[in-house]
Motif scaffolding. Structure first.
Motif, PDB file in Angstrom:
ATOM      1  N   VAL A  38       0.841  -1.196   0.000  1.00 53.57           N
ATOM      2  CA  VAL A  38       0.000   0.000   0.000  1.00 53.57           C
ATOM      3  C   VAL A  38       0.875   1.244   0.000  1.00 53.57           C
ATOM      4  N   VAL A  40       0.662   5.293   1.547  1.00 57.04           N
ATOM      5  CA  VAL A  40      -0.065   6.051   2.562  1.00 57.04           C
ATOM      6  C   VAL A  40       0.280   7.536   2.444  1.00 57.04           C
ATOM      7  N   LEU A 289      -3.505   3.476   8.895  1.00 60.31           N
ATOM      8  CA  LEU A 289      -2.359   2.641   9.258  1.00 60.31           C
ATOM      9  C   LEU A 289      -2.092   2.730  10.762  1.00 60.31           C
ATOM     10  N   VAL A 295      -4.008  -2.243   9.248  1.00 56.50           N
ATOM     11  CA  VAL A 295      -4.895  -1.131   8.899  1.00 56.50           C
ATOM     12  C   VAL A 295      -6.224  -1.303   9.623  1.00 56.50           C
ATOM     13  N   VAL A 323      -4.370   5.116   3.943  1.00 60.51           N
ATOM     14  CA  VAL A 323      -3.986   4.404   2.722  1.00 60.51           C
ATOM     15  C   VAL A 323      -4.567   5.149   1.521  1.00 60.51           C
ATOM     16  N   GLN A 327      -6.294  -0.136  -1.672  1.00 58.67           N
ATOM     17  CA  GLN A 327      -7.405  -0.457  -0.775  1.00 58.67           C
ATOM     18  C   GLN A 327      -8.181  -1.699  -1.196  1.00 58.67           C
ATOM     19  N   VAL A 338       4.093  -1.131   3.609  1.00 54.13           N
ATOM     20  CA  VAL A 338       4.046   0.247   3.138  1.00 54.13           C
ATOM     21  C   VAL A 338       5.193   0.487   2.174  1.00 54.13           C
TER      22      VAL A 338
END
Length: 339
Positions: A38, A40, A289, A295, A323, A327, A338
């Motif tokens: 992901v 962020v 996060l 999450v 995020v 998703q 991350v």
């Protein structure tokens, strides 16, 4: 008989031997757990203009229906629909017979009044006789001015002629105004504003507006007055907005979008791609996060959409990481990587 027994025993032994050499089944391999990747972003807090956009319609600042007090024949028409006329400009003339008669009478009255006034000042006329004569003179003069005003029709405002209902030579019968003149410098709009904003708007506040008929142009105006009551059906109150319209581009009837600024407030801001809309409900939520790289699913109340960002009114604090990409592979509590 013994031979048959030996034959069946051989067959049985062969079957058992084949069974002992059958391949053994193996258990399915456990699925490999993949940690989602992901991206962020950090939620920030900053002042956000509190603006609302309302639909309205441009109106003339003033509308005058021009007509004489009594019927009569229209002698002359001086203007047409679409003409821009000035205050005091002659628009039409009615039959002048009565006006011409009164004009001669007033001229005679002027001379007689001057003579009586001179005699009164010299003591040749009593005060009561002079005052009675003066009253009659003023009444006749007022009657003349009234007939003149209703014979020679002038525009009481500066604006466009938007209707002409009779022609020269017609008998005017009081059925409709001869002309309609609308003042368009300035123009006004009546804007229905939510009652929740009643305490946030004041007379003199600045507004901007756009109209579909003039794409790419923005006009400035201000709140001229606030109506004191709230409509119980719509829970709105009316604000009257005026726009100078010196170039006369805005015309009555144009559809407008009026933007009213209610000031600023500090709000939490996130990129708009961080918000996810829950199907079937319209609820928006974020994946936030946590310190352990998991999450958490958090429903939020979104406010204004500002370019590529969203104002978050409730549910999130500044400094939290949300995020913004990836998703689709997430659920509440999952561990992420991350990037």
């Amino acid at each position: 008989m013994k031979t048959r027994f030996v034959y069946f025993a051989a067959l049985l032994l062969a079957a058992v031997s084949c069974g002992n050499h059958a391949p053994k089944e193996t258990a399915p391999a456990a699925p490999v757990q993949v940690t989602p990747n992901v991206e962020v972003a950090t939620a920030v807090s900053r002042p956000v203009p509190q603006e609302s956009v309302y639909a309205s319609t441009v109106q003339a600042y003033a509308v005058n229906n021009i007509m004489p007090q009594t019927g009569g024949r229209i002698r002359k028409i001086n203007v047409e629909v679409g003409d821009y006329v000035n205050k005091g400009q002659i628009l039409a003339e009615m039959d002048r017979l009565q006006l011409d008669q009164l004009e001669i009478q007033v001229q005679n009255d002027d001379m007689e009044y001057a003579r009586l006034k001179s005699l009164y000042e010299e003591g040749g006329v009593s005060q009561s006789d002079f005052e009675q004569a003066e009253m009659g003179y003023k009444l006749r003069k007022a009657n003349y001015e009234n007939v003149k005003e209703n014979t020679i029709l002038r525009s009481p405002i500066t604006g466009f002629v938007t209707a002409r209902n009779f022609d020269a030579g017609d008998m005017f019968g009081m059925t409709a105004p001869l002309f309609v003149v609308q003042q368009v410098v300035p123009v006004k709009l009546l804007v229905g504003i939510s009652e929740s904003e009643y305490s946030k708007i004041q007379k003199g506040d600045k507004v901007t507006l756009t109209v579909d008929a003039l794409p790419g142009k923005t006009f400035n105006g201000q709140v001229e007055r606030l109506y004191p009551t709230i409509d119980p059906a719509t829970h709105t109150f009316r604000a009257e907005v005026t726009v100078p319209n010196a170039d006369r581009l805005l015309r009555p009837g144009m559809y407008a979008r009026v933007t009213v600024n209610f000031g600023t407030r500090n709000s939490v801001i996130v990129p708009d791609k961080a918000l996810v809309k829950q199907e079937g409900t319209g609820t928006r939520f974020l994946y936030v996060l946590q310190d352990d790289d998991t999450v958490r699913f958090i429903p939020v109340q979104a406010g204004r959409h500002i370019g590529a960002e969203y104002e978050i009114i409730d549910g999130l604090e500044a400094g939290q990481k949300v995020v913004v990409k990836g998703q689709a592979a997430l659920r509440d509590g999952v561990k992420v990587n991350v990037k």
